[in-house]
Design a protein around this motif. Structure first.
Motif, PDB file in Angstrom:
ATOM      1  N   ARG A  73       0.834  -1.199   0.000  1.00  0.00           N
ATOM      2  CA  ARG A  73       0.000   0.000   0.000  1.00  0.00           C
ATOM      3  C   ARG A  73       0.873   1.255   0.000  1.00  0.00           C
ATOM      4  O   ARG A  73       0.584   2.227  -0.705  1.00  0.00           O
ATOM      5  CB  ARG A  73      -0.925  -0.021   1.213  1.00  0.00           C
ATOM      6  N   PHE A  74       1.967   1.254   0.769  1.00  0.00           N
ATOM      7  CA  PHE A  74       2.839   2.419   0.849  1.00  0.00           C
ATOM      8  C   PHE A  74       3.503   2.712  -0.500  1.00  0.00           C
ATOM      9  O   PHE A  74       3.606   3.869  -0.917  1.00  0.00           O
ATOM     10  CB  PHE A  74       3.910   2.217   1.930  1.00  0.00           C
ATOM     11  N   PHE A  75       3.943   1.661  -1.186  1.00  0.00           N
ATOM     12  CA  PHE A  75       4.630   1.837  -2.472  1.00  0.00           C
ATOM     13  C   PHE A  75       3.666   1.798  -3.664  1.00  0.00           C
ATOM     14  O   PHE A  75       4.110   1.841  -4.807  1.00  0.00           O
ATOM     15  CB  PHE A  75       5.715   0.775  -2.649  1.00  0.00           C
ATOM     16  N   SER A  76       2.371   1.703  -3.383  1.00  0.00           N
ATOM     17  CA  SER A  76       1.361   1.607  -4.454  1.00  0.00           C
ATOM     18  C   SER A  76       1.750   0.513  -5.449  1.00  0.00           C
ATOM     19  O   SER A  76       1.811   0.729  -6.668  1.00  0.00           O
ATOM     20  CB  SER A  76       1.225   2.967  -5.175  1.00  0.00           C
ATOM     21  N   ASP A  77       2.031  -0.673  -4.891  1.00  0.00           N
ATOM     22  CA  ASP A  77       2.498  -1.809  -5.701  1.00  0.00           C
ATOM     23  C   ASP A  77       1.461  -2.927  -5.650  1.00  0.00           C
ATOM     24  O   ASP A  77       1.522  -3.801  -4.776  1.00  0.00           O
ATOM     25  CB  ASP A  77       3.845  -2.292  -5.162  1.00  0.00           C
ATOM     26  N   PRO A  78       0.498  -2.941  -6.579  1.00  0.00           N
ATOM     27  CA  PRO A  78      -0.529  -3.983  -6.563  1.00  0.00           C
ATOM     28  C   PRO A  78       0.043  -5.374  -6.824  1.00  0.00           C
ATOM     29  O   PRO A  78      -0.519  -6.367  -6.376  1.00  0.00           O
ATOM     30  CB  PRO A  78      -1.490  -3.555  -7.674  1.00  0.00           C
ATOM     31  N   LEU A  79       1.177  -5.446  -7.541  1.00  0.00           N
ATOM     32  CA  LEU A  79       1.784  -6.753  -7.810  1.00  0.00           C
ATOM     33  C   LEU A  79       2.287  -7.382  -6.515  1.00  0.00           C
ATOM     34  O   LEU A  79       2.068  -8.573  -6.267  1.00  0.00           O
ATOM     35  CB  LEU A  79       2.937  -6.592  -8.804  1.00  0.00           C
ATOM     36  N   LEU A  80       2.949  -6.581  -5.674  1.00  0.00           N
ATOM     37  CA  LEU A  80       3.434  -7.103  -4.390  1.00  0.00           C
ATOM     38  C   LEU A  80       2.281  -7.651  -3.561  1.00  0.00           C
ATOM     39  O   LEU A  80       2.404  -8.695  -2.919  1.00  0.00           O
ATOM     40  CB  LEU A  80       4.162  -6.001  -3.606  1.00  0.00           C
ATOM     41  N   ALA A  81       1.153  -6.966  -3.615  1.00  0.00           N
ATOM     42  CA  ALA A  81       0.001  -7.395  -2.821  1.00  0.00           C
ATOM     43  C   ALA A  81      -0.502  -8.771  -3.235  1.00  0.00           C
ATOM     44  O   ALA A  81      -1.118  -9.476  -2.425  1.00  0.00           O
ATOM     45  CB  ALA A  81      -1.116  -6.367  -2.944  1.00  0.00           C
ATOM     46  N   THR A  82      -0.243  -9.170  -4.491  1.00  0.00           N
ATOM     47  CA  THR A  82      -0.744 -10.465  -4.982  1.00  0.00           C
ATOM     48  C   THR A  82       0.284 -11.583  -4.894  1.00  0.00           C
ATOM     49  O   THR A  82      -0.056 -12.752  -5.061  1.00  0.00           O
ATOM     50  CB  THR A  82      -1.187 -10.335  -6.448  1.00  0.00           C
ATOM     51  N   LEU A  83       1.553 -11.233  -4.627  1.00  0.00           N
ATOM     52  CA  LEU A  83       2.598 -12.257  -4.582  1.00  0.00           C
ATOM     53  C   LEU A  83       2.440 -13.146  -3.349  1.00  0.00           C
ATOM     54  O   LEU A  83       1.980 -12.697  -2.298  1.00  0.00           O
ATOM     55  CB  LEU A  83       3.973 -11.605  -4.565  1.00  0.00           C
ATOM     56  N   GLU A  84       2.859 -14.380  -3.474  1.00  0.00           N
ATOM     57  CA  GLU A  84       2.834 -15.303  -2.340  1.00  0.00           C
ATOM     58  C   GLU A  84       4.177 -15.223  -1.616  1.00  0.00           C
ATOM     59  O   GLU A  84       5.151 -15.868  -2.005  1.00  0.00           O
ATOM     60  CB  GLU A  84       2.573 -16.737  -2.802  1.00  0.00           C
ATOM     61  N   ILE A  85       4.211 -14.431  -0.602  1.00  0.00           N
ATOM     62  CA  ILE A  85       5.425 -14.268   0.210  1.00  0.00           C
ATOM     63  C   ILE A  85       5.233 -15.061   1.495  1.00  0.00           C
ATOM     64  O   ILE A  85       4.265 -14.846   2.225  1.00  0.00           O
ATOM     65  CB  ILE A  85       5.685 -12.784   0.498  1.00  0.00           C
ATOM     66  N   THR A  86       6.161 -15.959   1.739  1.00  0.00           N
ATOM     67  CA  THR A  86       6.000 -16.879   2.874  1.00  0.00           C
ATOM     68  C   THR A  86       7.087 -16.729   3.933  1.00  0.00           C
ATOM     69  O   THR A  86       7.006 -17.356   4.991  1.00  0.00           O
ATOM     70  CB  THR A  86       5.989 -18.333   2.381  1.00  0.00           C
ATOM     71  N   THR A  87       8.113 -15.927   3.660  1.00  0.00           N
ATOM     72  CA  THR A  87       9.207 -15.788   4.633  1.00  0.00           C
ATOM     73  C   THR A  87       9.522 -14.308   4.851  1.00  0.00           C
ATOM     74  O   THR A  87       9.297 -13.459   3.977  1.00  0.00           O
ATOM     75  CB  THR A  87      10.482 -16.491   4.149  1.00  0.00           C
ATOM     76  N   TRP A  88      10.074 -14.014   6.011  1.00  0.00           N
ATOM     77  CA  TRP A  88      10.525 -12.661   6.311  1.00  0.00           C
ATOM     78  C   TRP A  88      11.654 -12.269   5.368  1.00  0.00           C
ATOM     79  O   TRP A  88      11.789 -11.096   4.998  1.00  0.00           O
ATOM     80  CB  TRP A  88      11.004 -12.565   7.758  1.00  0.00           C
ATOM     81  N   ASP A  89      12.476 -13.227   4.985  1.00  0.00           N
ATOM     82  CA  ASP A  89      13.595 -12.955   4.092  1.00  0.00           C
ATOM     83  C   ASP A  89      13.109 -12.353   2.773  1.00  0.00           C
ATOM     84  O   ASP A  89      13.676 -11.388   2.270  1.00  0.00           O
ATOM     85  CB  ASP A  89      14.369 -14.258   3.847  1.00  0.00           C
ATOM     86  N   GLN A  90      12.043 -12.903   2.229  1.00  0.00           N
ATOM     87  CA  GLN A  90      11.496 -12.382   0.978  1.00  0.00           C
ATOM     88  C   GLN A  90      10.999 -10.950   1.144  1.00  0.00           C
ATOM     89  O   GLN A  90      11.210 -10.096   0.277  1.00  0.00           O
ATOM     90  CB  GLN A  90      10.341 -13.279   0.504  1.00  0.00           C
ATOM     91  N   LEU A  91      10.338 -10.700   2.247  1.00  0.00           N
ATOM     92  CA  LEU A  91       9.747  -9.376   2.464  1.00  0.00           C
ATOM     93  C   LEU A  91      10.825  -8.316   2.679  1.00  0.00           C
ATOM     94  O   LEU A  91      10.775  -7.225   2.078  1.00  0.00           O
ATOM     95  CB  LEU A  91       8.810  -9.427   3.668  1.00  0.00           C
ATOM     96  N   PHE A  92      11.830  -8.614   3.508  1.00  0.00           N
ATOM     97  CA  PHE A  92      12.887  -7.634   3.747  1.00  0.00           C
ATOM     98  C   PHE A  92      13.773  -7.461   2.516  1.00  0.00           C
ATOM     99  O   PHE A  92      14.326  -6.381   2.287  1.00  0.00           O
ATOM    100  CB  PHE A  92      13.718  -8.034   4.967  1.00  0.00           C
ATOM    101  N   THR A  93      13.916  -8.510   1.719  1.00  0.00           N
ATOM    102  CA  THR A  93      14.666  -8.390   0.462  1.00  0.00           C
ATOM    103  C   THR A  93      13.981  -7.407  -0.469  1.00  0.00           C
ATOM    104  O   THR A  93      14.635  -6.595  -1.147  1.00  0.00           O
ATOM    105  CB  THR A  93      14.804  -9.766  -0.220  1.00  0.00           C
ATOM    106  N   TYR A  94      12.663  -7.452  -0.515  1.00  0.00           N
ATOM    107  CA  TYR A  94      11.896  -6.499  -1.336  1.00  0.00           C
ATOM    108  C   TYR A  94      12.189  -5.073  -0.880  1.00  0.00           C
ATOM    109  O   TYR A  94      12.470  -4.183  -1.702  1.00  0.00           O
ATOM    110  CB  TYR A  94      10.396  -6.795  -1.230  1.00  0.00           C
ATOM    111  N   LEU A  95      12.135  -4.834   0.424  1.00  0.00           N
ATOM    112  CA  LEU A  95      12.399  -3.490   0.942  1.00  0.00           C
ATOM    113  C   LEU A  95      13.822  -3.038   0.617  1.00  0.00           C
ATOM    114  O   LEU A  95      14.060  -1.879   0.267  1.00  0.00           O
ATOM    115  CB  LEU A  95      12.188  -3.465   2.456  1.00  0.00           C
TER     116      LEU A  95
END
Length: 456
Positions: A73-95
């Motif tokens: 929502r902060f980055f206005s990224d609708p693609l991120l909202a639909t991705l299947e992220i299952t680990t903290w590593d994936q989420l912090f890597t995105y940031l």
């Protein structure tokens, strides 16, 4: 209604200093529950842009999903909202991969819930920090209330975050001069009693401020099975410890006057050798503390309950729960003066003496049955002050008797290096105060405390 934000100038200045520095910032803010961490964070981020996430005690996958949604929502990224992220590593890597042209914040309030349910969050954050976040424009602030978990998992040298944080801040209680502003309808004496009961915890003070006076507040919120504070200390303990019965027994023992390890163990029916891990755990969390005489051996250490809410609760609620449950207990039937006398001494040593005796180191002294409530020393001019504290009112004759006995006790204190000696008396009210001052005594009543707080 949002109340006026009180004090915390030092903490706010430190946070602003971190915000203005170059590169990534990793701040750890911790403190006991109700201390005001969330309000401090809210004030800090006012007018700034970033992500504020309130963590909850739930399954890791739900936690990841909720933070993922806020980031998207902060980055206005609708693609991120639909991705299947299952680990903290994936989420912090995105940031870590998103370049920031200007400073932005990521605040995770109650970060301990994330650690508690998935410790892998620490390693994931460490990896992202080392690879990209340390050199970025992210200001990351992690806030937590479970002090044991924060100390062991986020602050200790074994933590994956060790050496990465740019600032850690332990948020403490408010001093009385700031705390009393939460209690506009209370008399000065009632406001001080509330402070000695609650210990400068903002949320607690707000609750007290909803009542017209101290007696009404205690009756409705402590001595009432539906009161806000009726189960509060039990809840706080249950957040940190498992062996609640043992911790409760130890706190009850100290509250009723058993302050030496041997007497605490005897009261609890424990082997003294098994007592120390419990004492150390509660000391580390700031619930109790070990006091040492200002002049004396470390083997003379005594324990006291440092967190006022625990001391009050174990003095007056813990042993009367059955009467409270049956609505057969009243504040009028309780003599609280010994409790206030004990806490008044602590207040004078830790707060008031620092206002009227600037530059002095304060403590107390005891040896073989003798005790002096206040001992203050100042190295710069080799001066020492001996003081006594009395919660009640004193006639001039009584005050002179206290000062005479104080002078006699002071002769037993080995303080050869201090050549300038004065005597002090602090009480609720003292008759003949001016005459005693003319004779060189330092004499203060509640009116003087109020004046010192008003001046600031």
């Amino acid at each position: 209604m949002i109340r006026e934000f009180i004090d915390r100038e030092t903490e706010r200045a430190l946070l602003e200093e971190e915000w203005r520095k170059d590169g990534g910032r990793l701040i750890i803010l911790y403190g006991r529950r109700r201390i005001g961490k969330t309000r401090l964070v809210t004030e800090f981020i006012r007018g700034k842009e970033g992500i504020l996430h309130f963590a909850e005690d739930t399954a890791p996958q739900i936690q990841i999903r909720r933070l993922q949604e806020e980031v998207a929502r902060f980055f206005s990224d609708p693609l991120l909202a639909t991705l299947e992220i299952t680990t903290w590593d994936q989420l912090f890597t995105y940031l870590a991969r998103i370049p920031l042209a200007e400073r932005r914040y990521l605040v995770i309030d109650e970060f301990t819930y994330l650690i508690k349910n998935d410790p892998a969050v620490l390693s994931a954050l460490q990896k992202a920090w080392d690879t990209a976040l340390a050199g970025s424009n992210w200001c990351i602030l992690l806030s937590g209330s479970m002090l044991g978990l924060m100390a062991d998992s986020a602050l200790s040298y074994t933590s994956p975050l060790y050496g990465r944080r740019t600032r850690d801040m332990l948020l403490g209680p408010l001093q009385f001069c700031d705390a009393r502003t939460f209690l506009p309808s209370f008399s000065f004496r009632d406001a001080l009693k509330a402070h000695l009961t609650l210990g400068g915890i903002p949320e607690y003070l707000l609750k007290a401020g909803d009542h017209p006076d101290y007696a009404t507040f205690v009756e409705r919120e402590f001595f009432n099975k539906y009161g806000y504070f009726y189960r509060e200390p039990y809840f706080l303990l249950s957040q940190e410890f498992r062996e609640l019965k043992t911790y409760q027994a130890i706190l009850n023992a100290i509250a009723v006057g058993n302050t030496a390890p041997g007497t605490i163990a005897q009261f609890c029916g424990m082997d003294a050798r098994h007592l120390y891990p419990y004492l150390e755990a509660m000391t580390r969390l700031g619930i109790i503390e070990k006091e040492l005489p200002l002049f004396g051996s470390r083997r003379q250490g005594l324990y006291r309950i440092k967190d006022c809410i625990f001391d009050f609760w174990y003095n007056f609620v813990f042993s009367h729960r059955q009467a409270i449950e049956t609505e057969n207990h009243s504040v009028d039937a309780v003599d609280m003066n010994p409790y206030f006398g004990k806490q008044f001494e602590v207040f004078v040593r830790s707060e008031f003496a620092r206002k009227v005796l600037p530059g002095y180191t304060t403590g107390r002294w005891w040896y073989r049955g003798e005790e002096i409530d206040l001992v203050a020393v100042r190295e710069s001019d080799a001066s020492i002050v001996f003081g006594e504290c009395k919660w009640g009112s004193l006639t001039e004759r009584e005050a002179r008797g206290v000062l005479t006995r104080l002078s006699q006790k002071a002769e037993h204190v080995r303080h050869d290096t201090y050549t300038s000696e004065r005597f002090c008396l602090v009480a609720g009210d003292i008759k003949g105060k001016d005459r005693l001052r003319e004779e060189g005594f330092l004499v203060y009543g509640l009116a003087d405390i109020e004046a010192a707080c008003t001046v600031g």
